[in-house]
Structure formats: C-alpha cells, structure tokens
Enzyme design. Structure first.
Site, PDB file in Angstrom:
ATOM      1  N   SER A  32       0.834  -1.209   0.000  1.00 49.71           N
ATOM      2  CA  SER A  32       0.000   0.000   0.000  1.00 49.71           C
ATOM      3  C   SER A  32       0.864   1.252   0.000  1.00 49.71           C
ATOM      4  O   SER A  32       0.611   2.215  -0.743  1.00 49.71           O
ATOM      5  CB  SER A  32      -0.877   0.026   1.261  1.00 49.71           C
ATOM      6  OG  SER A  32      -1.780  -1.041   1.239  1.00 49.71           O
ATOM      7  N   ASP A 329      -6.690  -8.404   4.196  1.00 46.85           N
ATOM      8  CA  ASP A 329      -5.929  -9.302   3.317  1.00 46.85           C
ATOM      9  C   ASP A 329      -5.423 -10.547   4.044  1.00 46.85           C
ATOM     10  O   ASP A 329      -4.798 -11.413   3.425  1.00 46.85           O
ATOM     11  CB  ASP A 329      -4.738  -8.553   2.707  1.00 46.85           C
ATOM     12  CG  ASP A 329      -5.204  -7.464   1.741  1.00 46.85           C
ATOM     13  OD1 ASP A 329      -6.282  -7.623   1.140  1.00 46.85           O
ATOM     14  OD2 ASP A 329      -4.495  -6.457   1.601  1.00 46.85           O
ATOM     15  N   LYS A 356     -12.063  -9.561  -3.942  1.00 49.00           N
ATOM     16  CA  LYS A 356     -10.608  -9.355  -3.945  1.00 49.00           C
ATOM     17  C   LYS A 356     -10.016  -9.984  -5.219  1.00 49.00           C
ATOM     18  O   LYS A 356     -10.725 -10.185  -6.180  1.00 49.00           O
ATOM     19  CB  LYS A 356      -9.999  -9.936  -2.666  1.00 49.00           C
ATOM     20  CG  LYS A 356     -10.411  -9.153  -1.417  1.00 49.00           C
ATOM     21  CD  LYS A 356      -9.866  -7.742  -1.460  1.00 49.00           C
ATOM     22  CE  LYS A 356     -10.299  -6.922  -0.259  1.00 49.00           C
ATOM     23  NZ  LYS A 356      -9.914  -5.513  -0.392  1.00 49.00           N
ATOM     24  N   ARG A 360     -12.325 -14.530  -2.503  1.00 47.48           N
ATOM     25  CA  ARG A 360     -11.482 -15.135  -1.456  1.00 47.48           C
ATOM     26  C   ARG A 360     -12.285 -15.879  -0.401  1.00 47.48           C
ATOM     27  O   ARG A 360     -11.732 -16.724   0.301  1.00 47.48           O
ATOM     28  CB  ARG A 360     -10.644 -14.067  -0.757  1.00 47.48           C
ATOM     29  CG  ARG A 360      -9.336 -13.854  -1.409  1.00 47.48           C
ATOM     30  CD  ARG A 360      -8.411 -12.998  -0.583  1.00 47.48           C
ATOM     31  NE  ARG A 360      -7.304 -12.632  -1.451  1.00 47.48           N
ATOM     32  CZ  ARG A 360      -6.582 -11.542  -1.334  1.00 47.48           C
ATOM     33  NH1 ARG A 360      -6.837 -10.689  -0.355  1.00 47.48           N
ATOM     34  NH2 ARG A 360      -5.595 -11.308  -2.157  1.00 47.48           N
ATOM     35  N   ARG A 404      -2.285 -14.262  -2.450  1.00 54.81           N
ATOM     36  CA  ARG A 404      -2.412 -14.575  -1.021  1.00 54.81           C
ATOM     37  C   ARG A 404      -2.999 -15.970  -0.789  1.00 54.81           C
ATOM     38  O   ARG A 404      -2.712 -16.614   0.204  1.00 54.81           O
ATOM     39  CB  ARG A 404      -3.231 -13.506  -0.309  1.00 54.81           C
ATOM     40  CG  ARG A 404      -2.578 -12.130  -0.391  1.00 54.81           C
ATOM     41  CD  ARG A 404      -3.040 -11.193   0.681  1.00 54.81           C
ATOM     42  NE  ARG A 404      -2.791  -9.824   0.284  1.00 54.81           N
ATOM     43  CZ  ARG A 404      -1.608  -9.195   0.379  1.00 54.81           C
ATOM     44  NH1 ARG A 404      -0.560  -9.824   0.854  1.00 54.81           N
ATOM     45  NH2 ARG A 404      -1.487  -7.935  -0.002  1.00 54.81           N
TER      46      ARG A 404
HETATM   47  C1  S3P Z   1      -5.435  -1.497  -0.009  1.00 56.60           C
HETATM   48  C2  S3P Z   1      -6.656  -1.585   0.582  1.00 56.60           C
HETATM   49  C3  S3P Z   1      -7.398  -2.849   0.734  1.00 56.60           C
HETATM   50  C4  S3P Z   1      -6.517  -4.077   0.527  1.00 56.60           C
HETATM   51  C5  S3P Z   1      -5.572  -3.920  -0.621  1.00 56.60           C
HETATM   52  C6  S3P Z   1      -4.701  -2.699  -0.459  1.00 56.60           C
HETATM   53  C7  S3P Z   1      -4.822  -0.161  -0.155  1.00 56.60           C
HETATM   54  O1  S3P Z   1      -8.456  -2.852  -0.190  1.00 56.60           O
HETATM   55  O2  S3P Z   1      -7.314  -5.226   0.335  1.00 56.60           O
HETATM   56  O3  S3P Z   1      -4.723  -5.067  -0.727  1.00 56.60           O
HETATM   57  O4  S3P Z   1      -3.614  -0.086  -0.427  1.00 56.60           O
HETATM   58  O5  S3P Z   1      -5.535   0.835   0.005  1.00 56.60           O
HETATM   59  P1  S3P Z   1      -9.848  -2.095   0.165  1.00 56.60           P
HETATM   60  O6  S3P Z   1      -9.502  -0.819   0.797  1.00 56.60           O
HETATM   61  O7  S3P Z   1     -10.574  -1.897  -1.115  1.00 56.60           O
HETATM   62  O8  S3P Z   1     -10.548  -3.049   1.106  1.00 56.60           O
END
Ligand code: S3P
Length: 451
Positions: A32, A329, A356, A360, A404
């Site tokens: 992220s 995640d 996802k 998942r 994952r």
């Molecule tokens: C992420 C937010 C999550 C996560 C993704 C990364 C991010 O998704 O599942 O792997 O970097 O903002 P959501 O915010 O849509 O749940």
C-alpha cells in the site's frame, strides 16, 4: 514474474519440514505504501527518494503508469528509487492503454489521478482485475466532472475523460475501502476547495499520513464508529523522501507458518505496525499465540517493530466484523491458522472478500475443504473447526490468480501431515517477490519456485 495467460502454471508440492522453522527474516516493503509513494512523488514538485520500495509486480505496474503519465521514475538499486514529480495537475496524456496487471490498488488509486487531469486515458488489467468492481470509484469520481465509460457492472477496461479543474467531492463510503477513500483524496488534490470523505469504519490511513508528509493539509475527525477526512485542495505538494516499512500482510505468512510448525521460533524484522493494519496480530494473540513485538519505533512516519513468534497451541475465537478492515488481506492465512486451533473460529463480516483478487471467501473455503478442514459459511461469516495436524492436508489448492491464496496454501502444506499441492505459484510475485527464498532461509524446504 507474474503468470500471464500464456505462461504455464507453476505448481508446487509443499511438505511438512523435518525440522522446526527458525531464524530471522525480512519481508519486502509494504504494498500500500509503495503504490502511494510512487503516485504522490509523481504529483509533487522536486525529487523524492524512496527506500524499501516493494518491487512486486503490482507496484511495478504503478511505476510504469506514472512514467507513462510523464513522471521521471527510476530504479537506482534494490528497493531504492528516485522520482522527479511533475507537480499537481501537470501529468500528461498517456500514449497507450495503462495496464494495471493484477492490482486493484493501482487501478483504483490511479483512477483518482486520471479523473483530475485534462486527459483521456484507458485502463485495463489481467483477467482477475477485469472482473473486479470499479463502480465504487467511478461513482464518487464522476462528481469531479470526469466522464467514465466502463464495461457492464463497472468493470475494466475503463475509459476516463478527466478534467483540469475538478470539483471537490464530498462522499460517504458505502463499503469500508481505503482504495476508494484514497482515489477520492487523490482527485481532491487538484480540486479547488475542500474534499471530504466519510468512512463508516476507519480504514488504513497511509494516504492521509503520506499526504501530510508531502505537505498537504489533511484533518481527521471521529464520527461515530468511523471518521471524516478533509483535504484542502491544491496544496503545494513538495518532494519528500519516503522509507517504506516491511509489509505486515507479507510478514503474516512466515509468522503463521512458525506458529503452526511445532518447535519453531521466528522473528520478522521492521514490520509496519500501523494500528489500522494489525488486526491479524491482535487476533493471533487472542488465539493464544506467543507473539511479541520488540524494538518498536517510528520510521518514515509509520510505526515499525520486530515481531517474534514461537509455535504453540492455538484456540478458536470470534473475530468481530469491525476488525475486518484492519486485516482484510489476512483472512485466508488466518483461516489456515484456525484449521489447527482447538475448537471453532468464527470470522465475521467477510463480504468484501468476495471481490478481492479472487472470490477469497469461496476460495478459502475450498482451500480448507480440499485439505480436510471442516468449514462452513453463514451469511458473510466463515466458521472453521480446528483439527489435529495429522488429519489435515493432502489436497490440491486452486489459487485463481490470487497471490495470497497461494501463500496461504503453502502455510497449510508446511503445517499439515499430508503434502499440499498448490496449482500455481506464478502470482506470488505480485506482492512478495522472494517468498520462496525467505521461507527456505527459515527452513521451509520449498522446491525452487523463483518467486
Ligand atoms: C489497499 C486496501 C485494501 C486491501 C488492498 C490494499 C490499499 O483494499 O485489500 O490489498 O492499499 O488501500 P480495500 O480498501 O478496497 O478493502
């Protein structure tokens, strides 16, 4: 490399190691934060240095997209990158389609940038990403004045006619999604006036933290169980160096494996411990895991620490739905841990898992069932009944282009009595390049998977 439709699948048979897992590991940078560092640096004025960038397929897609939009993005050494930004509103129209590969984060955050520039762009992705919902960003971003054309159900490929003077958006998120929040904030950077996002429950706040780091004025106030985030538009965004912590979502795999392989003791160093990311660790401790944090410190504006675990008995717990966004995640690997815990573990409020990299929820259930784990779904909850390791394993897991799931299946194979076959390790590099090496240095004994 990530598998492409033309690349043959890379199966792996995972066996319980003869000896416990032991040692100290480092996992790659946070996914992220890596996406955000490249995007914000490209929008800022001046030169940003990024250390510890995740060089996984997903983040490399973002790097390529920012280059296609005119930012000067260069890799200088392992994990060490330099970005010369173009300044707010100054990115240019890409020559060709932007291919975001497997990455929902890259696609959704980039949509916010593309909507708020006077350019026309087309975004696509791999078969997994082309199935994922984009309407959740299209809805709020249309309020900027940008025009979107997507396939049925708001799926990629997506064509965006952005605007040079976007309207500031006020939006209440319908789903708890840091990606949607971040897309709106990114669009708000180039808008005159205040952008406001209300989230029903707090989601990861890396965008807010990094926006402040680059000089934007962001305020956050509590609103019931959630929060209201306000961003003042057209800030002077100045290049600032970024140090990326190790990804807690990647650390989850060696840590859970060490909890489950008898006699193991493993430390993962400098893991990001942002409280909006640590739901898995809270849950494992509630299950009775011996998990300790040492050397907690702040690095590059994020809390980090070394996480140590020792194998031991786990017990089933109920994981409340409000914890979901802090471990969204990590459910597949938590479900694997639950398979070895005494009694029932109830994972509540998993609706978002259905959209996802794969469905998942269904895929995790299939992973467990293939390996003899009693599991059922009630509404949006998954209930896993723990078993003895001697009764588990022996299945073939379908990973469905989902990194994952592949790594969770490896953890299952390391802990169960009977070998587990993972149908394709080809996607692991989207978030965890070097996964096989990290695991093998701890004693996992995986065959060479070059990922
Ligand atoms: C992420 C937010 C999550 C996560 C993704 C990364 C991010 O998704 O599942 O792997 O970097 O903002 P959501 O915010 O849509 O749940």
């Amino acid at each position: 490399m990530t598998s492409s439709p033309s690349a043959p699948p890379r199966p792996l048979v995972v066996r319980r190691p003869d000896a416990p897992l032991a040692g100290t590991a480092r996992v790659p940078g946070d996914k992220s934060i890596s996406h955000r560092a490249l995007m914000f640096a490209s929008l800022a004025e001046g030169e940003t240095r990024i250390e510890g960038l995740l060089e996984g397929e997903d983040v490399l897609r973002t790097a390529a997209a920012m280059r296609a939009l005119g930012a000067d993005v260069a890799r200088e050494a392992d994990g060490s990158w330099r970005v010369r930004g173009r300044g707010l509103g100054r990115l240019s129209e890409p020559e060709d389609v932007l291919d975001m590969g497997n990455s929902g984060t890259a696609a959704r955050l980039l949509a916010g940038i593309l909507a708020s520039h006077p350019i026309v762009s087309v975004m696509t992705g791999d078969a997994s990403l082309r199935r994922r919902p984009m309407q959740r960003v299209i809805g709020p971003l249309e309020r900027t004045g940008a025009v979107f054309a997507a396939r049925e159900g708001g799926r990629l490929p997506l064509c965006i006619r952005g605007v040079g003077a976007p309207e500031p958006v006020s939006w209440r998120l319908e789903v708890a999604s840091a990606q949607v929040k971040s897309a709106i904030l990114l669009a708000g950077l180039n808008a005159r006036g205040e952008t406001v996002v209300e989230e029903p429950v707090p989601t990861r706040d890396h965008s807010e933290n990094m926006l402040r780091h680059f000089g934007a004025a962001v305020s956050v106030e509590r609103a019931g169980a959630g929060r209201i985030i306000r961003l003042a538009g057209r800030p002077s965004l100045r290049a600032r160096d970024v140090l990326v912590p190790s990804d807690p979502s990647s650390a989850a795999f060696p840590l859970v494996a060490a909890l489950l392989v008898p006699g193991s003791a493993v430390t993962v160093q400098a893991v990001g411990l942002n409280p909006l990311r640590t739901g898995l660790f809270t849950t494992l401790i509630e299950m009775g895991a011996e998990l300790a944090v040492s050397g907690a410190r702040t690095e590059g504006g994020e809390l980090v620490g070394d996480l140590s675990v020792r194998a031991g008995a786990l017990g089933g717990v109920t994981v409340p739905p409000e914890r979901a966004s802090s471990m969204i995640d990590e459910y597949p690997v938590l479900a694997v841990a639950a398979a070895f815990a005494a009694g029932e573990t109830r994972l509540c409020g998993l609706a978002e898992l259905r959209v996802k990299e794969s469905d998942r929820l269904a895929a995790t259930v299939a992973l467990l069932q293939a390996n003899g784990v009693p599991v059922r779904v009630e509404g949006d909850d998954m209930i896993v009944t723990g078993s003895r390791a001697d009764d588990l394993g022996g299945g073939r897991v379908q990973t469905l282009m989902d990194h994952r799931l592949a790594m969770s299946a490896v953890v299952m194979g390391l802990a169960a009595r009977h070998p587990v076959t993972v149908d394709d390790m080809g996607y692991v590099g989207t978030s965890f390049p070097g996964f096989g090496d990290v695991m093998n240095r701890l004693g996992a004994g995986l065959a060479d998977i070059a990922a």
